[in-house]
Scaffold this motif. Structure first.
Motif, short mmCIF file in Angstrom:
data_model
loop_
_atom_site.label_atom_id
_atom_site.label_comp_id
_atom_site.label_asym_id
_atom_site.label_seq_id
_atom_site.Cartn_x
_atom_site.Cartn_y
_atom_site.Cartn_z
N GLU A 1 -22.05 -21.06 -38.60
CA GLU A 1 -23.44 -21.14 -39.01
C GLU A 1 -24.12 -22.22 -38.17
O GLU A 1 -23.76 -23.39 -38.25
CB GLU A 1 -23.50 -21.47 -40.50
N VAL A 2 -25.12 -21.83 -37.38
CA VAL A 2 -25.76 -22.75 -36.45
C VAL A 2 -27.11 -23.22 -36.96
O VAL A 2 -27.37 -24.43 -37.07
CB VAL A 2 -25.91 -22.09 -35.06
N ASP A 3 -28.01 -22.29 -37.27
CA ASP A 3 -29.34 -22.64 -37.73
C ASP A 3 -29.31 -22.90 -39.23
O ASP A 3 -29.28 -21.97 -40.05
CB ASP A 3 -30.33 -21.52 -37.38
N HIS A 4 -29.33 -24.18 -39.58
CA HIS A 4 -29.18 -24.63 -40.97
C HIS A 4 -29.99 -25.90 -41.13
O HIS A 4 -30.17 -26.68 -40.18
CB HIS A 4 -27.69 -24.90 -41.27
N MET A 5 -30.50 -26.14 -42.32
CA MET A 5 -31.39 -27.27 -42.55
C MET A 5 -30.74 -28.62 -42.24
O MET A 5 -31.44 -29.59 -41.94
CB MET A 5 -31.89 -27.26 -44.00
N GLU A 6 -29.41 -28.70 -42.27
CA GLU A 6 -28.73 -29.97 -42.02
C GLU A 6 -28.25 -30.11 -40.59
O GLU A 6 -27.50 -31.04 -40.27
CB GLU A 6 -27.58 -30.14 -43.01
N HIS A 7 -28.69 -29.21 -39.71
CA HIS A 7 -28.38 -29.33 -38.28
C HIS A 7 -29.67 -29.63 -37.52
O HIS A 7 -30.64 -28.87 -37.59
CB HIS A 7 -27.79 -28.02 -37.74
N ASP A 8 -29.69 -30.72 -36.77
CA ASP A 8 -30.84 -30.99 -35.92
C ASP A 8 -30.70 -30.21 -34.61
O ASP A 8 -29.72 -29.48 -34.40
CB ASP A 8 -31.00 -32.49 -35.67
N ASP A 9 -31.67 -30.37 -33.73
CA ASP A 9 -31.66 -29.60 -32.48
C ASP A 9 -30.44 -29.89 -31.63
O ASP A 9 -29.88 -28.99 -30.99
CB ASP A 9 -32.93 -29.89 -31.68
N VAL A 10 -30.01 -31.15 -31.62
CA VAL A 10 -28.84 -31.51 -30.83
C VAL A 10 -27.59 -30.82 -31.38
O VAL A 10 -26.78 -30.28 -30.62
CB VAL A 10 -28.65 -33.05 -30.82
N ALA A 11 -27.44 -30.82 -32.70
CA ALA A 11 -26.28 -30.17 -33.32
C ALA A 11 -26.29 -28.67 -33.05
O ALA A 11 -25.24 -28.07 -32.78
CB ALA A 11 -26.28 -30.45 -34.82
N ARG A 12 -27.46 -28.06 -33.12
CA ARG A 12 -27.54 -26.62 -32.90
C ARG A 12 -27.18 -26.25 -31.47
O ARG A 12 -26.46 -25.28 -31.23
CB ARG A 12 -28.95 -26.11 -33.24
N ALA A 13 -27.65 -27.05 -30.53
CA ALA A 13 -27.31 -26.79 -29.12
C ALA A 13 -25.81 -26.95 -28.90
O ALA A 13 -25.18 -26.15 -28.19
CB ALA A 13 -28.09 -27.74 -28.22
#
Length: 284
Positions: free
Chosen positions: A216-228
């Motif tokens: 799961e990538v796009d999640h409220m507890e992931h910022d842009d850096v985490a998603r990338a």
């Protein structure tokens, strides 16, 4: 096509009943919603009976796991809910939820928080009691402003001062059991660092080799850096990437459909599953 693959109802720690959840999902403009209560399939029947026309329901669960002393959650989709070995493991986790919550209440009391078990049980109602119910009690008492504020090392985060361990599946066993039940597995919010320690990428690679389907990538507890970072990891490992709200009703600020999954990824999840199939709404 708008697809949200991670939501919770009153069958675990959400505030919407399963019927309210599917009606709210339709009102939010979703085409597909997954019901993924913690270690529970108890909301399926009500959600199916109330399913509005135009909305498709994906049955699932969020399984509590632990590896290397670190808790993690595994989203399981479209598995056979009656497969006995997986059902037995879900029951073991659910049976441990009450003594675990009572232990957290006792720890909070030792820390000077006047929470009671009766208060937490009232908030949980008929749902599978969990940390969000304890956190909601803390909100009622004015100890924290929001449920999310309770999930910190000071309070209820993994290894926090009032945290209590529970019976959790080994994620490798979880993958094996879900696969045997015809389902698909996705590692939920793998970089939700606010909750405590996270699983190393080396372990995610081992889980992938054992059959993990996605993260799961796009999640409220992931910022842009985490998603990338997660998208890069998924590309390297050949994992599917999903996006989901992790909706809990009024217990969290995130809205249904705030994060969504690409239709092609959803199609691949459905293609891989054989334990159950998405349920199209008939205007319930």
């Amino acid at each position: 096509m708008r697809i949200d693959l991670h939501t919770h109802s009153t069958a675990s720690d959400g505030t919407d009943t399963p019927a309210e959840l599917v009606r709210n999902a339709a009102a939010a403009g979703l085409d597909v919603v997954a019901l993924t209560d913690h270690d529970s399939v108890g909301g399926y029947a009500e959600a199916k009976a109330a399913l509005p026309a135009g909305l498709t329901l994906v049955t699932g669960a969020e399984l509590s796991c632990r590896v290397g002393g670190v808790s993690m959650h595994m989203l399981a989709y479209l598995f056979d809910p009656d497969e006995p070995e997986l059902a037995r493991e879900r029951e073991l986790v659910r049976d441990d939820r009450v003594p675990r919550a009572q232990s957290m209440v006792a720890k909070l009391q030792e820390l000077g928080v006047p929470v009671t078990w009766e208060q937490v049980a009232r908030i949980a109602g008929d749902g599978a009691v969990g940390r969000p119910h304890v956190a909601a009690a803390m909100v009622e008492l004015g100890v924290v402003e929001t449920v999310s504020d309770a999930f910190t090392p000071q309070w209820l985060a993994n290894d926090g001062r009032a945290y209590a361990e529970e019976h959790e599946l080994d994620p490798f066993d979880a993958i094996r059991l879900v696969k045997a039940a015809g389902g698909v597995t996705v590692f939920a919010h793998p970089l939700a660092v606010k909750r405590g320690r996270t699983i190393p990428e080396s372990v995610i690679a081992e889980l992938t080799a054992a059959g993990l389907d996605g993260i799961e990538v796009d999640h409220m507890e992931h910022d842009d850096v985490a998603r990338a970072r997660l998208r890069g990891l998924a590309a390297d490992l050949g994992l599917l990437t999903t996006g989901s709200s992790d909706y809990h009703g009024s217990r969290k600020t995130v809205a249904l459909g705030e994060y969504t999954t690409d239709p092609e990824i959803y199609g691949e999840i459905v293609r891989r599953a054989f334990g159950a199939f998405p349920v199209p709404g008939a205007g319930g």
